[in-house]
Design a protein around this motif. Structure first.
Motif, PDB file in Angstrom:
ATOM      1  N   MET A  89       0.832  -1.212   0.000  1.00  8.13           N
ATOM      2  CA  MET A  89       0.000   0.000   0.000  1.00  8.13           C
ATOM      3  C   MET A  89       0.864   1.259   0.000  1.00  8.13           C
ATOM      4  O   MET A  89       1.992   1.256   0.468  1.00  8.13           O
ATOM      5  CB  MET A  89      -0.882   0.037   1.240  1.00  8.13           C
ATOM      6  CG  MET A  89      -1.883  -1.101   1.340  1.00  8.13           C
ATOM      7  SD  MET A  89      -3.307  -0.921   0.260  1.00  8.13           S
ATOM      8  CE  MET A  89      -4.078   0.552   0.952  1.00  8.13           C
ATOM      9  N   GLY A  90       0.261   2.332  -0.480  1.00  7.63           N
ATOM     10  CA  GLY A  90       0.999   3.590  -0.544  1.00  7.63           C
ATOM     11  C   GLY A  90       1.379   4.101   0.840  1.00  7.63           C
ATOM     12  O   GLY A  90       2.438   4.689   1.030  1.00  7.63           O
ATOM     13  N   ALA A  91       0.515   3.817   1.822  1.00  7.16           N
ATOM     14  CA  ALA A  91       0.747   4.362   3.159  1.00  7.16           C
ATOM     15  C   ALA A  91       2.038   3.807   3.754  1.00  7.16           C
ATOM     16  O   ALA A  91       2.828   4.536   4.340  1.00  7.16           O
ATOM     17  CB  ALA A  91      -0.435   4.026   4.057  1.00  7.16           C
ATOM     18  N   SER A  92       2.286   2.468   3.560  1.00  5.10           N
ATOM     19  CA  SER A  92       3.457   1.881   4.190  1.00  5.10           C
ATOM     20  C   SER A  92       4.735   2.404   3.538  1.00  5.10           C
ATOM     21  O   SER A  92       5.764   2.520   4.184  1.00  5.10           O
ATOM     22  CB  SER A  92       3.389   0.357   4.113  1.00  5.10           C
ATOM     23  OG  SER A  92       3.277  -0.033   2.760  1.00  5.10           O
ATOM     24  N   ALA A  93       4.670   2.699   2.226  1.00  2.00           N
ATOM     25  CA  ALA A  93       5.847   3.238   1.566  1.00  2.00           C
ATOM     26  C   ALA A  93       6.189   4.615   2.125  1.00  2.00           C
ATOM     27  O   ALA A  93       7.357   4.930   2.370  1.00  2.00           O
ATOM     28  CB  ALA A  93       5.615   3.316   0.062  1.00  2.00           C
ATOM     29  N   SER A  94       5.163   5.431   2.382  1.00  5.15           N
ATOM     30  CA  SER A  94       5.419   6.809   2.774  1.00  5.15           C
ATOM     31  C   SER A  94       5.961   6.907   4.196  1.00  5.15           C
ATOM     32  O   SER A  94       6.565   7.901   4.571  1.00  5.15           O
ATOM     33  CB  SER A  94       4.155   7.640   2.635  1.00  5.15           C
ATOM     34  OG  SER A  94       3.235   7.232   3.610  1.00  5.15           O
ATOM     35  N   ILE A  95       5.757   5.853   5.005  1.00  7.57           N
ATOM     36  CA  ILE A  95       6.272   5.888   6.374  1.00  7.57           C
ATOM     37  C   ILE A  95       7.796   6.023   6.366  1.00  7.57           C
ATOM     38  O   ILE A  95       8.381   6.664   7.218  1.00  7.57           O
ATOM     39  CB  ILE A  95       5.842   4.614   7.152  1.00  7.57           C
ATOM     40  CG1 ILE A  95       4.382   4.733   7.528  1.00  7.57           C
ATOM     41  CG2 ILE A  95       6.691   4.406   8.400  1.00  7.57           C
ATOM     42  CD1 ILE A  95       3.841   3.552   8.259  1.00  7.57           C
ATOM     43  N   PHE A  96       8.439   5.408   5.351  1.00  4.22           N
ATOM     44  CA  PHE A  96       9.896   5.447   5.315  1.00  4.22           C
ATOM     45  C   PHE A  96      10.444   6.532   4.390  1.00  4.22           C
ATOM     46  O   PHE A  96      11.627   6.552   4.096  1.00  4.22           O
ATOM     47  CB  PHE A  96      10.423   4.069   4.899  1.00  4.22           C
ATOM     48  CG  PHE A  96      10.025   3.015   5.886  1.00  4.22           C
ATOM     49  CD1 PHE A  96      10.617   2.966   7.137  1.00  4.22           C
ATOM     50  CD2 PHE A  96       9.024   2.104   5.596  1.00  4.22           C
ATOM     51  CE1 PHE A  96      10.236   2.009   8.060  1.00  4.22           C
ATOM     52  CE2 PHE A  96       8.630   1.160   6.525  1.00  4.22           C
ATOM     53  CZ  PHE A  96       9.246   1.101   7.763  1.00  4.22           C
ATOM     54  N   SER A  97       9.570   7.424   3.943  1.00  2.00           N
ATOM     55  CA  SER A  97      10.064   8.532   3.128  1.00  2.00           C
ATOM     56  C   SER A  97      10.864   9.475   4.025  1.00  2.00           C
ATOM     57  O   SER A  97      10.644   9.527   5.244  1.00  2.00           O
ATOM     58  CB  SER A  97       8.895   9.273   2.495  1.00  2.00           C
ATOM     59  OG  SER A  97       8.261  10.069   3.466  1.00  2.00           O
ATOM     60  N   PRO A  98      11.829  10.199   3.438  1.00  4.98           N
ATOM     61  CA  PRO A  98      12.681  11.074   4.252  1.00  4.98           C
ATOM     62  C   PRO A  98      11.881  12.039   5.134  1.00  4.98           C
ATOM     63  O   PRO A  98      12.232  12.246   6.301  1.00  4.98           O
ATOM     64  CB  PRO A  98      13.487  11.841   3.203  1.00  4.98           C
ATOM     65  CG  PRO A  98      13.437  11.011   1.975  1.00  4.98           C
ATOM     66  CD  PRO A  98      12.159  10.246   2.017  1.00  4.98           C
ATOM     67  N   VAL A  99      10.806  12.574   4.584  1.00  2.00           N
ATOM     68  CA  VAL A  99      10.019  13.537   5.372  1.00  2.00           C
ATOM     69  C   VAL A  99       9.418  12.869   6.600  1.00  2.00           C
ATOM     70  O   VAL A  99       9.489  13.391   7.715  1.00  2.00           O
ATOM     71  CB  VAL A  99       8.908  14.161   4.497  1.00  2.00           C
ATOM     72  CG1 VAL A  99       8.071  15.119   5.317  1.00  2.00           C
ATOM     73  CG2 VAL A  99       9.515  14.863   3.296  1.00  2.00           C
ATOM     74  N   SER A 100       8.858  11.652   6.389  1.00  2.00           N
ATOM     75  CA  SER A 100       8.247  10.962   7.522  1.00  2.00           C
ATOM     76  C   SER A 100       9.279  10.610   8.574  1.00  2.00           C
ATOM     77  O   SER A 100       9.032  10.758   9.774  1.00  2.00           O
ATOM     78  CB  SER A 100       7.565   9.684   7.041  1.00  2.00           C
ATOM     79  OG  SER A 100       6.625   9.998   6.059  1.00  2.00           O
ATOM     80  N   VAL A 101      10.428  10.131   8.120  1.00  2.83           N
ATOM     81  CA  VAL A 101      11.474   9.773   9.074  1.00  2.83           C
ATOM     82  C   VAL A 101      11.904  11.010   9.852  1.00  2.83           C
ATOM     83  O   VAL A 101      12.068  10.975  11.078  1.00  2.83           O
ATOM     84  CB  VAL A 101      12.676   9.132   8.344  1.00  2.83           C
ATOM     85  CG1 VAL A 101      13.845   8.958   9.301  1.00  2.83           C
ATOM     86  CG2 VAL A 101      12.269   7.795   7.752  1.00  2.83           C
ATOM     87  N   GLY A 102      12.020  12.134   9.147  1.00  2.58           N
ATOM     88  CA  GLY A 102      12.393  13.384   9.808  1.00  2.58           C
ATOM     89  C   GLY A 102      11.378  13.780  10.862  1.00  2.58           C
ATOM     90  O   GLY A 102      11.729  14.095  12.007  1.00  2.58           O
ATOM     91  N   LYS A 103      10.100  13.690  10.479  1.00  5.72           N
ATOM     92  CA  LYS A 103       9.034  14.030  11.435  1.00  5.72           C
ATOM     93  C   LYS A 103       9.108  13.116  12.647  1.00  5.72           C
ATOM     94  O   LYS A 103       8.978  13.549  13.789  1.00  5.72           O
ATOM     95  CB  LYS A 103       7.671  13.875  10.767  1.00  5.72           C
ATOM     96  CG  LYS A 103       7.237  15.037   9.899  1.00  5.72           C
ATOM     97  CD  LYS A 103       5.798  14.787   9.432  1.00  5.72           C
ATOM     98  CE  LYS A 103       5.437  15.697   8.271  1.00  5.72           C
ATOM     99  NZ  LYS A 103       4.209  15.253   7.596  1.00  5.72           N
ATOM    100  N   GLY A 104       9.308  11.823  12.379  1.00  2.00           N
ATOM    101  CA  GLY A 104       9.379  10.854  13.462  1.00  2.00           C
ATOM    102  C   GLY A 104      10.523  11.172  14.418  1.00  2.00           C
ATOM    103  O   GLY A 104      10.340  11.188  15.638  1.00  2.00           O
ATOM    104  N   LEU A 105      11.681  11.463  13.852  1.00  2.00           N
ATOM    105  CA  LEU A 105      12.842  11.803  14.682  1.00  2.00           C
ATOM    106  C   LEU A 105      12.564  13.033  15.532  1.00  2.00           C
ATOM    107  O   LEU A 105      12.885  13.091  16.715  1.00  2.00           O
ATOM    108  CB  LEU A 105      14.060  12.060  13.793  1.00  2.00           C
ATOM    109  CG  LEU A 105      14.900  10.823  13.458  1.00  2.00           C
ATOM    110  CD1 LEU A 105      16.027  11.181  12.515  1.00  2.00           C
ATOM    111  CD2 LEU A 105      15.443  10.207  14.747  1.00  2.00           C
TER     112      LEU A 105
END
Lengths: 352, 255, 306
Positions: free
Chosen positions: A1-17
Motif C-alpha cells: 500500500m501507498g501508506a506503508s511506503a510513505s512511512i519510510f520517506s525522508p520527510v516521515s522519518v524526519g518528522k518521526g525523529l
C-alpha cells in the motif's frame, strides 16, 4: 500500500525523529515547563480524537464530553490513591476507567440518540454539569469524591517496576518524569489516531458518514442508525475515560473544577478548528489550542514589561477568542483549518 | 402465484383526514408497476407506508411473504425493498463511489474487529464491495466520475446515483419515488430505457410513482390509479387509459 | 401542610420565570427547529443590565421608577442582542448542515458569558435592597410582595403572548412560518422578518425573566444563564417543544417539581441527599420526558422518521 511506503520517506522519518527528540529539545531550550505543556497537548489530542468520532464522524454534538474524561480520571483516582488506600495495577485501572466511561456513554445515549440530534446536545450539556455537581457533593453521606477539594496524592502511572514520574537513566541520558510521560502519551495518541483512522475508512466509518450526511437516507440504505450512533457515542466516551485515567496519574490530583463546561467547549473548539472528521486535523487543533494560551500568557508578560500594567488579561480574552473562532470557522471555513484531503479538494473547487 | 409485494386493505388517517382508504394491490415478480393519481391522491402516503415511514391505521404490507408493517426503515431494506426519494437524498459530501458502497451496507459483515485489524475477510469484503460498486455505476452510466462528490453531479446523474445506491443492496423490489421529476424529455426517455434495462438484467420488480402519465404508460406493465385515497383502477396501461373513472378523476382535477 | 403549600408557592414563582425563558426557546424552535443555546445567556445579560441600571438609578429616583427604567434598559439591550445573534450567527447557516448552527450557538453563548465576565467581573452582584419587604400569610405559608409581582407580571405577559399568537395577523404569520417557511413566503409573508420578530419577542421576555431572577434571589452572576437556560429548555421539552402553552405548563410544572424535590429530598432519602441536588431535578425530568414521551405533555407524538 501507498501508506506503508510513505512511512519510510525522508520527510516521515524526519518528522518521526523530531517527535522523538522533541522533549529533549524543549527541556534544553525553553525549559521543563514546555515539556509539561506538550504533555497536556497530547492529553487533549486524545480527547479531540475521541470527540471527533462523535462529532466529526457521526455528526452528533456532544457538549458534555469532559464528563467522560472526569469519569476516567476519578475512577483512576479512587483505585490508585490514599483515598481508599487502593493501589490497583495499571492494566486493571486503565481498561476499567475506559469501560466505565463507555458505559456512561451508552446509558446516556440510549434514551437520547433515537431523537433528533439537538436533543443530544442539550442532554449532554446537562450531563456534564450533573457529573460535576455529583463530584462536588459526593463527600457526604459517604466520602467518595472528597467534594470540592478533590482527590490528591494519586499514584503516578506505573508499568511493572517502571514509575513514570521518577527520573530514569537511558544510555547516558537522564529522562525526567514529564519527558517519560511524553513518550507514553505520544504512543497513546498515535495508537488512538491509528484506531480512529482505521474505523473511519471501513464499513463502520462509512455508516457514520452516511448518518452524518443524511439520517433518513442512511436508514433507507439499511443502516441501523441508532446502533451506529450509540457505537460512536460510547467509543468517543471510552477514549475520554482512557485519557482521563492517564491525566489523573500524570497530574496526581483531580478536582471537579478541572471538568467544567468550558473544558468541554475547549475540546469541541479543537475538533471544529482543526477540521471535523479529519484525525490529523483535530490533533493539530488540540496542539494549537493548548499552546496558544501559553503564547497569550507571554502577551500578558509583554504588556507588563512595556506598560507596567496588564491592560487586557489574556486569561479573560481566551474564551472570548475561542467563542469567536467557533462562529467564524462555521461561517467561513466549516472544514476547519486543516481539512482532510477530500475536503480540501472540495474547498478548492469552490474558489474561482 | 408469483406475487412479490402484497398491499392488503391499507387505510391511513391523519387526524380527521383520510389519506388512504382500503387500498389493495399486488406487484408481481419481474414486473414494472406504476402508481399514478392526481395531486393529493395518496400516492406519497402509500409509498411512505410501503417504505416504513408511515404506519398504516389498518391493513398490511407483505414482501415475499414477510410482513413489512411496523418494521423500522433499515429493516425493510434488509427484507429486500430499496427506494429512492422524490427530492433526491444522497450523501452529498461523500464521493459517488462511497454513496454506492454505503448502499450495500446491509450485505456487509465487517464489525469493529474487522475494521481495525483489516483481516483477510474484511479486505476481501472491501475489495468485492468496490468491484460491485464500480459495476453498478457502469450499469447506470455514471462510472466516469467515481471520485466526484455526490453534490457536484448533475441533476440527472444524481438520480442515477440514487438508483445505483438502491440497487447495491440487491433488492427484490426497487421503489422509485417520482424518478423523472425535474427532467427534460430526453433525460426522461433515457431514464425509461435505464429502468427497462435494469429489469431485464437484474430480474427485479420495480414500483414507480410518477406524475407524467404518458411516460408511465410506455414504461409500466400494470398501473394502479389512486384518487382521494382510494384505488379507482388497476390494469394494463391501455385499459387504464380508457377507464371512465380515471378520465373523470384527471379531468376533474385538471381545473 | 404549610410546608407543602410554601413549596408550592415558591415552585410556582420560580416556574413562572422558567416559563418566560422557555417561551423564547420554544418560539425559536417552533420556527427554525433550532435550539438557541445563547438564550440562557441573553437572560443573564438582561439580569445584569437591569441590576446595574437599577443600582445606578436607585439613589436618584423612587424605586418604582428605577425598576421600570432598569427593565426598559434590559429589554432594549436584550432585543438588540437577540436580533444581531440571529442575523450574524444563525441566518447565514440556515441551509447548512444541522451541526453548524448548533456550534455557532455555542460560540455565541461563550462570547456572551465571557463578555459579561469582563464587564461585570467574576463576583456575584447584589440586587439593591430597595424593593419593599411586604408579605402575606396564607394558611401558614408566606408569599412575599416580590413573589406576587413576579407571578402576576409573568402570567400577564404569557396571556398577552398567547393572545398575540392566536388572534393577530402577526401571530398567524408566525404560525404559518413555523408550518412551512416556503409556503408562508408564497402567501406574501416575509419569513426573515417573522424570524427576527420571534427573536425580538423571545429576548424581551428573557430580559424580564432576568430581572425577576435577580430580584428574587437578590443576586446576579455571569454564569447564571447556563443553568437557567438548561432548566428553561427542559421545561420547554416537558411541555412539548414548539408549543407556546406547553412552555408555560412545563415551566410552572418544573418549578414545582424542583421546589418540592428540593424540599423533600432530605426526607425521602433519610438525609442521604440534601437540597444541594436541587439543580439535578430538571435534568432528570428532561431525560425521563425524552424516554417516555419525547413530544412532551402538549405535543402531538411525532412520526419517528428514521
Amino acid at each position: 500500500m501507498g501508506a506503508s511506503a510513505s512511512i519510510f520517506s525522508p520527510v516521515s522519518v524526519g518528522k518521526g525523529l523530531l517527535l522523538v527528540v522533541l522533549p529533549l529539545l524543549l527541556q534544553a531550550g525553553p525549559g521543563a515547563a514546555w515539556v509539561r505543556i506538550v504533555d497536556m497537548a497530547l492529553l487533549y489530542s486524545m480527547l479531540a480524537i475521541g470527540l471527533n468520532i462523535v462529532v466529526g464522524f457521526a455528526g452528533l454534538l456532544d457538549l458534555g464530553y469532559i464528563a467522560f474524561y472526569a469519569t476516567g480520571a476519578y475512577l483512576y483516582a479512587l483505585l490508585d490513591s490514599m483515598q481508599f488506600n487502593l493501589h490497583w495495577p495499571l492494566w486493571a485501572t486503565l481498561p476499567l476507567s475506559a469501560a466505565l466511561a463507555g458505559l456512561f456513554g451508552l446509558l446516556l445515549g440510549a434514551p437520547t440518540l433515537r431523537l433528533r440530534g439537538d436533543y443530544l446536545a442539550i442532554v449532554t450539556l446537562g450531563f456534564g454539569e450533573i457529573v460535576r455537581i455529583f463530584l462536588n457533593n459526593l463527600d457526604t453521606p459517604f466520602n467518595l469524591t472528597n467534594g470540592p477539594q478533590g482527590i490528591s496524592l494519586i499514584d503516578p502511572i506505573r508499568l511493572g517496576n517502571f514509575t513514570f514520574s521518577r527520573p530514569h537513566h537511558f544510555a547516558g541520558l537522564t529522562l525526567t518524569g514529564t519527558q517519560q510521560y511524553y513518550y507514553l502519551f505520544l504512543a497513546t495518541v498515535i495508537g488512538m489516531a491509528w484506531l480512529a483512522t482505521r474505523l473511519q475508512h471501513s464499513r463502520i466509518g462509512r455508516a457514520w458518514a452516511a448518518i452524518r450526511e443524511d439520517e433518513l437516507a442512511a436508514a433507507a440504505s439499511g443502516i441501523a442508525v441508532r446502533n451506529y450512533k450509540l457505537l460512536a457515542f460510547s467509543l468517543g466516551a471510552t477514549c475520554g475515560g482512557f485519557a482521563g485515567a492517564l491525566f489523573a496519574g500524570f497530574q496526581g490530583f483531580v478536582s471537579p473544577e478541572s471538568f467544567n463546561l468550558m473544558e468541554s467547549v475547549m475540546v469541541l473548539c479543537m475538533v471544529v478548528l482543526g477540521g471535523m472528521g479529519n484525525v490529523n486535523g483535530v490533533i493539530f487543533g488540540a496542539i494549537l489550542l493548548t499552546v496558544l494560551p501559553e503564547a497569550l500568557r507571554m502577551m500578558g508578560d509583554w504588556q507588563l514589561n512595556h506598560f507596567g500594567h496588564i491592560w487586557i488579561d489574556p486569561n479573560d480574552v481566551r474564551m472570548l477568542l475561542f467563542g469567536g473562532a467557533l462562529i467564524l470557522i462555521m461561517l467561513y471555513r466549516p472544514a476547519g483549518l486543516l481539512p482532510s484531503p477530500a475536503q480540501r479538494r472540495e474547498w478548492q473547487k469552490k474558489l474561482p | 402465484m408469483n406475487t412479490l409485494l402484497d398491499i392488503h386493505q391499507v387505510s391511513c388517517r391523519f387526524g380527521g383526514v383520510r389519506a388512504l382508504h382500503d387500498v389493495s394491490l399486488t406487484v408481481n415478480n419481474n414486473e414494472i408497476f406504476g402508481l399514478i393519481g392526481p395531486n393529493g391522491a395518496g400516492k406519497t402516503t402509500l409509498f411512505n407506508v410501503i417504505t416504513g415511514l408511515v404506519t398504516p391505521t389498518s391493513g398490511n404490507v407483505t414482501l415475499d411473504g414477510c410482513s413489512l408493517t411496523g418494521l423500522a426503515v433499515h429493516d425493510i431494506l434488509r427484507h429486500g425493498l430499496a427506494r429512492t426519494f422524490q427530492n433526491i437524498r444522497l450523501f452529498p459530501g461523500l464521493s459517488v463511489l462511497e454513496n454506492v458502497m454505503i448502499g450495500r451496507h446491509s450485505l456487509g459483515h465487517t464489525g469493529i474487529w474487522g475494521a481495525i485489524s483489516r483481516n483477510q475477510r474484511a479486505r476481501r469484503e472491501e475489495a468485492d464491495l468496490r468491484d460491485t460498486a464500480h459495476q453498478l455505476l457502469q450499469q447506470v452510466g455514471i462510472h466516469h466520475h467515481t471520485q466526484t462528490l455526490a453534490r457536484n453531479l448533475s441533476y440527472g446523474d444524481q438520480r442515477r446515483l440514487e438508483i445505483a445506491r438502491a440497487l447495491a443492496s440487491e433488492p427484490k423490489l426497487l421503489a422509485l419515488d417520482e424518478p423523472a421529476a425535474g427532467m427534460g424529455q430526453t433525460e426522461r426517455d433515457a431514464l425509461r430505457e435505464l429502468i427497462l434495462s435494469l429489469r431485464a438484467q437484474r430480474h427485479i420488480s420495480i414500483l414507480v410513482i410518477e406524475h407524467d402519465v404518458k411516460w408511465m404508460m410506455a414504461l409500466c406493465d400494470r398501473i394502479a390509479v389512486l384518487h382521494f385515497g382510494e384505488r379507482i383502477a388497476l390494469d394494463i396501461p391501455e385499459r387504464v387509459r380508457q377507464h371512465p373513472d380515471v378520465i373523470a378523476a384527471y379531468l376533474g382535477s385538471a381545473s | 401542610m404549610s410546608i407543602l403549600l410554601q413549596q408550592l408557592v415558591n415552585g410556582l414563582v420560580l416556574g413562572s420565570v422558567y416559563a418566560l425563558v422557555a417561551l423564547g426557546y420554544t418560539m425559536v424552535y417552533g420556527i427554525l427547529g433550532l435550539i438557541n443555546f445563547a438564550h440562557g445567556d441573553v437572560t443573564m445579560i438582561g439580569a445584569m443590565v437591569a441590576l446595574t441600571s437599577i443600582t445606578a438609578l436607585s439613589g436618584h429616583l423612587p424605586w418604582p421608577a428605577a425598576v421600570a427604567l432598569g427593565l426598559i434598559a434590559a429589554i432594549a439591550v436584550c432585543m438588540v442582542l437577540g436580533y444581531f445573534i440571529e442575523r450574524l450567527a444563525y441566518r447565514p447557516l440556515r441551509h447548512a448542515p444541522r451541526l453548524a448552527p448548533l456550534i455557532t450557538a455555542i460560540g455565541v453563548s461563550i462570547i456572551l458569558q465571557n463578555l459579561a465576565m469582563l464587564i461585570w467581573g467574576r463576583q456575584y452582584l447584589a440586587f439593591p435592597a430597595l424593593l419593599p419587604q411586604t408579605w402575606f400569610d396564607i394558611d401558614g405559608a408566606r408569599i412575599t410582595g416580590i413573589q406576587l409581582a413576579i407571578l402576576g407580571i409573568a402570567l400577564t405577559l404569557m396571556l398577552i403572548l398567547d393572545f398575540l399568537v392566536r388572534h393577530t395577523r402577526l401571530g398567524r404569520a408566525m404560525r404559518a412560518t413555523a408550518q412551512s417557511p416556503q409556503l408562508a413566503g408564497l402567501m406574501g409573508i416575509n419569513a426573515n422578518q417573522i424570524i427576527s420578530v420571534t427573536f425580538l419577542i423571545g429576548s424581551a421576555l428573557a430580559a424580564v425573566a432576568g430581572l425577576m431572577v435577580s430580584a428574587y434571589y437578590g443576586l446576579a452572576h455571569y454564569y447564571m444563564g447556563f443553568l437557567l437556560g438548561l432548566k428553561a429548555f427542559s421545561a420547554a421539552v416537558l411541555g412539548g417543544i414548539g408549543q407556546l402553552r406547553g412552555a408555560i405548563l412545563g415551566g410552572l410544572l418544573l418549578g414545582v417539581i424542583e421546589s418540592l424535590g428540593a424540599g423533600y429530598i432530605g426526607v425521602l432519602t433519610h438525609g442521604l441527599l440534601g437540597s444541594n441536588y436541587q439543580d439535578v431535578f430538571a435534568f432528570f425530568v428532561l431525560i425521563i420526558v425524552l424516554m417516555v414521551r419525547p413530544s412532551g405533555l402538549l405535543g402531538k407524538p411525532a412520526t419517528d422518521r428514521a
